[in-house]
Design an enzyme around this catalytic site. Structure first.
Site, mmCIF file in Angstrom:
data_model
loop_
_atom_site.group_PDB
_atom_site.id
_atom_site.type_symbol
_atom_site.label_atom_id
_atom_site.label_comp_id
_atom_site.label_asym_id
_atom_site.label_seq_id
_atom_site.Cartn_x
_atom_site.Cartn_y
_atom_site.Cartn_z
ATOM 1 N N THR A 1 0.869 -1.189 0.000
ATOM 2 C CA THR A 1 0.000 0.000 0.000
ATOM 3 C C THR A 1 0.904 1.237 0.000
ATOM 4 O OG1 THR A 1 -0.053 -0.191 2.413
ATOM 5 C CG2 THR A 1 -1.932 -1.089 1.224
ATOM 6 N N PRO A 2 1.659 1.443 -1.088
ATOM 7 C CA PRO A 2 2.637 2.544 -1.076
ATOM 8 C C PRO A 2 1.970 3.919 -1.118
ATOM 9 C CG PRO A 2 2.494 1.543 -3.263
ATOM 10 C CD PRO A 2 1.596 0.748 -2.373
ATOM 11 N N GLU B 1 -0.473 -5.545 11.432
ATOM 12 C CA GLU B 1 0.725 -6.249 11.916
ATOM 13 C C GLU B 1 1.704 -5.237 12.511
ATOM 14 O OE1 GLU B 1 1.363 -9.535 12.298
ATOM 15 O OE2 GLU B 1 3.004 -8.561 13.358
ATOM 16 N N ASN C 1 2.659 3.670 14.449
ATOM 17 C CA ASN C 1 3.850 3.995 13.649
ATOM 18 C C ASN C 1 4.181 5.480 13.739
ATOM 19 O OD1 ASN C 1 4.531 1.458 12.859
ATOM 20 N ND2 ASN C 1 3.985 1.683 10.715
ATOM 21 N N ALA C 2 3.148 6.327 13.764
ATOM 22 C CA ALA C 2 3.397 7.771 13.847
ATOM 23 C C ALA C 2 4.052 8.122 15.184
ATOM 24 C CB ALA C 2 2.086 8.535 13.670
ATOM 25 N N CYS D 1 7.642 1.784 5.878
ATOM 26 C CA CYS D 1 6.351 2.129 6.485
ATOM 27 C C CYS D 1 6.263 3.473 7.210
ATOM 28 C CB CYS D 1 5.934 1.013 7.424
ATOM 29 S SG CYS D 1 5.565 -0.481 6.493
ATOM 30 N N LYS E 1 18.149 -0.492 8.521
ATOM 31 C CA LYS E 1 18.511 -0.819 9.902
ATOM 32 C C LYS E 1 19.302 -2.119 9.840
ATOM 33 C CE LYS E 1 15.237 -2.826 12.494
ATOM 34 N NZ LYS E 1 13.937 -3.183 13.121
ATOM 35 N N ARG F 1 14.321 -0.036 1.507
ATOM 36 C CA ARG F 1 13.272 0.920 1.155
ATOM 37 C C ARG F 1 13.356 2.150 2.073
ATOM 38 N NH1 ARG F 1 8.200 -3.120 1.049
ATOM 39 N NH2 ARG F 1 9.328 -3.943 2.843
ATOM 40 N N ARG G 1 25.409 6.346 13.577
ATOM 41 C CA ARG G 1 24.590 5.513 14.483
ATOM 42 C C ARG G 1 25.148 5.484 15.905
ATOM 43 N NH1 ARG G 1 19.616 3.377 12.463
ATOM 44 N NH2 ARG G 1 19.870 3.208 10.238
HETATM 45 P P1 NAD Z 1 5.927 -6.024 -0.160
HETATM 46 O O1 NAD Z 1 5.989 -5.106 -1.323
HETATM 47 O O2 NAD Z 1 7.191 -6.682 0.330
HETATM 48 O O3 NAD Z 1 4.905 -7.224 -0.502
HETATM 49 C C1 NAD Z 1 3.653 -7.039 -1.069
HETATM 50 C C2 NAD Z 1 3.405 -8.168 -2.084
HETATM 51 O O4 NAD Z 1 2.051 -8.061 -2.562
HETATM 52 C C3 NAD Z 1 4.311 -8.097 -3.317
HETATM 53 O O5 NAD Z 1 5.079 -9.286 -3.421
HETATM 54 C C4 NAD Z 1 3.322 -7.919 -4.489
HETATM 55 O O6 NAD Z 1 3.711 -8.611 -5.660
HETATM 56 C C5 NAD Z 1 2.050 -8.524 -3.903
HETATM 57 N N1 NAD Z 1 0.834 -8.085 -4.606
HETATM 58 C C6 NAD Z 1 0.469 -6.815 -4.961
HETATM 59 N N2 NAD Z 1 -0.730 -6.842 -5.582
HETATM 60 C C7 NAD Z 1 -1.143 -8.135 -5.625
HETATM 61 C C8 NAD Z 1 -2.300 -8.790 -6.141
HETATM 62 N N3 NAD Z 1 -3.296 -8.108 -6.733
HETATM 63 N N4 NAD Z 1 -2.399 -10.136 -6.014
HETATM 64 C C9 NAD Z 1 -1.388 -10.836 -5.413
HETATM 65 N N5 NAD Z 1 -0.275 -10.271 -4.901
HETATM 66 C C10 NAD Z 1 -0.141 -8.938 -5.008
HETATM 67 O O7 NAD Z 1 5.234 -5.216 1.008
HETATM 68 P P2 NAD Z 1 5.325 -5.511 2.597
HETATM 69 O O8 NAD Z 1 6.524 -4.864 3.172
HETATM 70 O O9 NAD Z 1 5.104 -6.963 2.828
HETATM 71 O O10 NAD Z 1 4.068 -4.672 3.109
HETATM 72 C C11 NAD Z 1 2.752 -5.101 2.844
HETATM 73 C C12 NAD Z 1 1.789 -4.346 3.744
HETATM 74 O O11 NAD Z 1 2.071 -4.687 5.104
HETATM 75 C C13 NAD Z 1 1.901 -2.818 3.658
HETATM 76 O O12 NAD Z 1 0.607 -2.266 3.797
HETATM 77 C C14 NAD Z 1 2.735 -2.469 4.862
HETATM 78 O O13 NAD Z 1 2.460 -1.169 5.327
HETATM 79 C C15 NAD Z 1 2.293 -3.499 5.875
HETATM 80 N N6 NAD Z 1 3.287 -3.776 6.913
HETATM 81 C C16 NAD Z 1 4.588 -4.051 6.564
HETATM 82 C C17 NAD Z 1 5.530 -4.332 7.562
HETATM 83 C C18 NAD Z 1 6.960 -4.641 7.214
HETATM 84 O O14 NAD Z 1 7.743 -4.892 8.123
HETATM 85 N N7 NAD Z 1 7.369 -4.629 5.954
HETATM 86 C C19 NAD Z 1 5.134 -4.337 8.919
HETATM 87 C C20 NAD Z 1 3.805 -4.066 9.231
HETATM 88 C C21 NAD Z 1 2.891 -3.785 8.221
HETATM 89 C C1 UGA Z 2 8.317 -0.318 12.228
HETATM 90 C C2 UGA Z 2 7.606 -0.540 13.567
HETATM 91 O O1 UGA Z 2 8.589 -0.630 14.610
HETATM 92 C C3 UGA Z 2 6.759 -1.808 13.536
HETATM 93 O O2 UGA Z 2 6.031 -1.926 14.752
HETATM 94 C C4 UGA Z 2 5.801 -1.743 12.350
HETATM 95 O O3 UGA Z 2 5.057 -2.938 12.260
HETATM 96 C C5 UGA Z 2 6.578 -1.530 11.083
HETATM 97 O O4 UGA Z 2 7.362 -0.305 11.192
HETATM 98 C C6 UGA Z 2 5.717 -1.360 9.876
HETATM 99 O O5 UGA Z 2 4.568 -0.972 9.974
HETATM 100 O O6 UGA Z 2 6.279 -1.624 8.810
HETATM 101 P P1 UGA Z 2 10.520 -1.260 11.058
HETATM 102 O O7 UGA Z 2 10.344 -0.081 10.156
HETATM 103 O O8 UGA Z 2 10.698 -2.600 10.451
HETATM 104 O O9 UGA Z 2 9.241 -1.380 12.047
HETATM 105 O O10 UGA Z 2 11.776 -1.029 12.017
HETATM 106 P P2 UGA Z 2 12.019 -0.107 13.323
HETATM 107 O O11 UGA Z 2 12.801 -0.884 14.279
HETATM 108 O O12 UGA Z 2 10.769 0.500 13.801
HETATM 109 O O13 UGA Z 2 12.960 1.035 12.742
HETATM 110 C C7 UGA Z 2 12.476 2.012 11.843
HETATM 111 C C8 UGA Z 2 13.555 3.037 11.579
HETATM 112 O O14 UGA Z 2 13.755 3.874 12.721
HETATM 113 C C9 UGA Z 2 14.914 2.427 11.251
HETATM 114 O O15 UGA Z 2 15.519 3.166 10.215
HETATM 115 C C10 UGA Z 2 15.676 2.574 12.553
HETATM 116 O O16 UGA Z 2 17.065 2.615 12.377
HETATM 117 C C11 UGA Z 2 15.131 3.888 13.063
HETATM 118 N N1 UGA Z 2 15.247 4.030 14.517
HETATM 119 C C12 UGA Z 2 14.552 3.218 15.357
HETATM 120 C C13 UGA Z 2 16.074 5.024 15.038
HETATM 121 O O17 UGA Z 2 16.720 5.786 14.278
HETATM 122 N N2 UGA Z 2 16.167 5.161 16.390
HETATM 123 C C14 UGA Z 2 15.479 4.372 17.253
HETATM 124 O O18 UGA Z 2 15.617 4.548 18.491
HETATM 125 C C15 UGA Z 2 14.658 3.372 16.718
#
Ligand code: NAD
Ligand code: UGA
Length: 462
Positions: free
Chosen positions: A91-92, A167, A234-235, A286, A349, A356, A442
């Site tokens: 969901t970019p 998540e 996240n915010a 994110c 990290k 990304r 860092r």
């Molecule tokens: P990602 O880009 O790694 O994975 C998404 C996948 O969805 C891709 O492989 C893509 O090909 C697939 N996709 C897109 N459209 C599709 C369709 N119509 N049918 C089947 N597959 C399809 O993204 P991500 O990092 O896994 O994030 C996914 C969601 O989870 C986002 O909303 C993100 O905000 C949320 N989220 C991510 C994290 C994280 O740590 N990356 C943590 C919490 C929440």
């Molecule tokens: C973050 C949240 O921590 C997760 O709870 C959430 O699910 C996720 O986003 C998401 O929605 O994708 P993530 O981005 O994987 O997780 O990693 P973090 O550990 O949160 O770090 C985020 C960024 O903040 C990194 O670049 C990290 O280096 C930086 N950071 C973190 C700092 O600069 N200082 C800190 O004290 C902590």
């Protein structure tokens, strides 16, 4: 009978989450599907060369893949054969039209809803795993439950119940976060089907006889609270990072030390010690997109001061990378042209190969604009770094940090990989041009030991 699970989206969230769900629910079949064939092929790789690097993930996949965890591109078959569908597609930030640069781009999400509707037979529970703007479940419900035909009428009995189950895992610690979550959040409609669907999803997190997530950690809310809580969490985390980085600039100007300030602030139990580490700014897929999404939501509801407040978190974060390059410029005699600069760490990290929104990418581009000669090293993220920087000429990519540092004028540590603590810094010093500078953004290296070797050392917030 236990219900079969499908997850649409085999990315950073779908892969690890479903691997752990399969491990903790051995009596359920879990299938992860994606339109990206290369990704599915990698998840099925015989040598377990998985598409993402995450500590501990490969062990879980080895345990369950082929038993009750499957990866496939056959979305139609998987949707037809399951009862519960998680949606974890990307969901970019939307880059066009209304809300460009702030709103979520929901086209992948809507395409998924229409795929499900086209293929599903019988009743299904749909679980939002992706992070989404508040009220997305209403749109999902409207698309899924309207009858085909010109009127698009809603039938008396809905076939699809939409739940929100955001998540909270962080990359680098995903498996531990999934196995021992602080909480699991489930938002569901307050209707008989809604309550039943919440019970079904709760059963998955309790794990069949595996005592996975204790009941007190499974928090249920209405759907809108669940959707908003994910953005809010996240915010709040991003805001802490920007706050500490804003203080770091003041520390550099005054002689205070941000690590000392953070340690003492964090000793107050109301503030707490976590997420107070100053650095190059937050990256990852994110934080930025979710804060921008919150900004857009506030604007949409006319809450302009709140929108400006959250926008400030992003502004501060962008400023942090500008500040790093400006300081380097000043310390390197106001010219970076042809200076050799080694970037240590490109992942956003440690313990991930994900790049990304990595602050290292911004720093490399700012240095390239000054015509610096740049080499990049990273233990896990070099393939992604090469893709991200493909449009820049002359960047050297070196797996070996010693080679990356050879003849360099400066090393900029952008990721706090443990590997860097164990390097032979005396050997690195000898191989560099003098004066040799280390900018540890860092604050992860032993600055005193580096100075004793002869390095000039810069830190964040000191
Ligand atoms: P990602 O880009 O790694 O994975 C998404 C996948 O969805 C891709 O492989 C893509 O090909 C697939 N996709 C897109 N459209 C599709 C369709 N119509 N049918 C089947 N597959 C399809 O993204 P991500 O990092 O896994 O994030 C996914 C969601 O989870 C986002 O909303 C993100 O905000 C949320 N989220 C991510 C994290 C994280 O740590 N990356 C943590 C919490 C929440
Ligand atoms: C973050 C949240 O921590 C997760 O709870 C959430 O699910 C996720 O986003 C998401 O929605 O994708 P993530 O981005 O994987 O997780 O990693 P973090 O550990 O949160 O770090 C985020 C960024 O903040 C990194 O670049 C990290 O280096 C930086 N950071 C973190 C700092 O600069 N200082 C800190 O004290 C902590």
């Amino acid at each position: 009978m236990n219900k079969n699970i499908v997850c649409i989206g085999a990315g950073y969230i779908g892969g690890p989450t479903m691997a752990v769900i399969a491990k903790m629910n051995p009596d359920r079949k879990v299938t992860v599907v994606d339109i990206n064939e290369a990704r599915i092929k990698a998840w099925n790789s015989k040598t377990f060369a998985l598409p993402i690097y995450e500590p501990g993930l490969v062990d879980v996949v080895k345990e369950v893949r082929g038993k009750n965890l499957f990866f496939s591109t056959d979305i139609k078959k998987a949707v037809q054969e399951c009862d519960i569908i998680f949606v974890g597609v990307n969901t970019p930030t939307k880059m066009f039209g209304r809300g460009a640069g702030r709103a979520s781009d929901l086209q992948f999400w809507e395409a998924t809803a229409r795929e499900i509707k086209g293929w599903a037979k019988g009743e299904k529970i749909i679980v939002e795993k992706s992070t989404l703007p508040v009220k997305t479940a209403a749109a999902m419900d409207a698309i899924l439950n309207c009858e085909d035909g010109p009127q698009g009428t809603v039938p008396a009995k809905k076939r699809f119940t939409v739940l929100s189950n955001p998540e909270f895992l962080a990359e680098g610690t995903a498996i531990n976060d999934l196995m021992n979550p602080d909480r699991v959040l489930i938002g569901g409609p307050d209707t008989p089907e809604g309550r039943e669907a919440v019970r079904e999803l709760t059963a998955i997190y309790q794990g069949a006889g595996m005592k996975w997530v204790p009941s007190y950690k499974i928090l249920t809310t209405n759907v809108w609270s669940a959707e908003l809580t994910k953005l809010a969490a996240n915010a709040m985390l991003a805001q802490r990072v920007s706050s500490v980085n804003a203080l770091a600039g003041l520390c550099e100007a005054t002689g205070a030390d941000i690590d000392e300030v953070a340690r003492v602030m964090g000793a107050d139990h109301r503030i707490g010690p976590k997420f107070l580490k100053a650095g190059p700014g937050f990256g990852g897929s994110c934080f930025k997109k979710d804060v921008l999404n919150l900004v857009y939501l506030c604007e949409t509801f006319g809450l302009h001061t709140a929108a400006e407040y959250w926008a400030g978190v992003i502004k501060m974060n962008d400023h942090q990378q500008e500040r790093i390059v400006s300081r380097l410029f000043r310390e390197m005699f106001n010219t970076l042209a042809a200076k050799r600069i080694a970037i240590f760490g490109f992942a956003f990290k440690a313990d991930t190969g994900d790049t990304r929104e990595t602050p290292a990418g911004t720093v490399v581009r700012l240095l390239a604009a000054e015509h610096a000669a740049i080499s990049v090293t990273d233990p896990k993220a070099l393939p992604n770094a090469k893709k991200d920087l493909a449009d820049l000429d002359g960047i050297a990519f070196e797996a070996d940090p010693y080679k990356a540092a050879k003849d360099a004028d400066a090393i900029v540590v952008m990721t706090d990989w443990k590997d860097y603590l164990a390097l032979d810094w005396a050997k690195i010093y000898k191989s560099m041009r003098k004066p040799a500078l280390v900018y540890d953004t860092r604050n992860c290296l032993d600055a005193r030991a580096l100075r004793a070797l002869g390095f000039k050392v810069l830190n964040t917030g000191k």
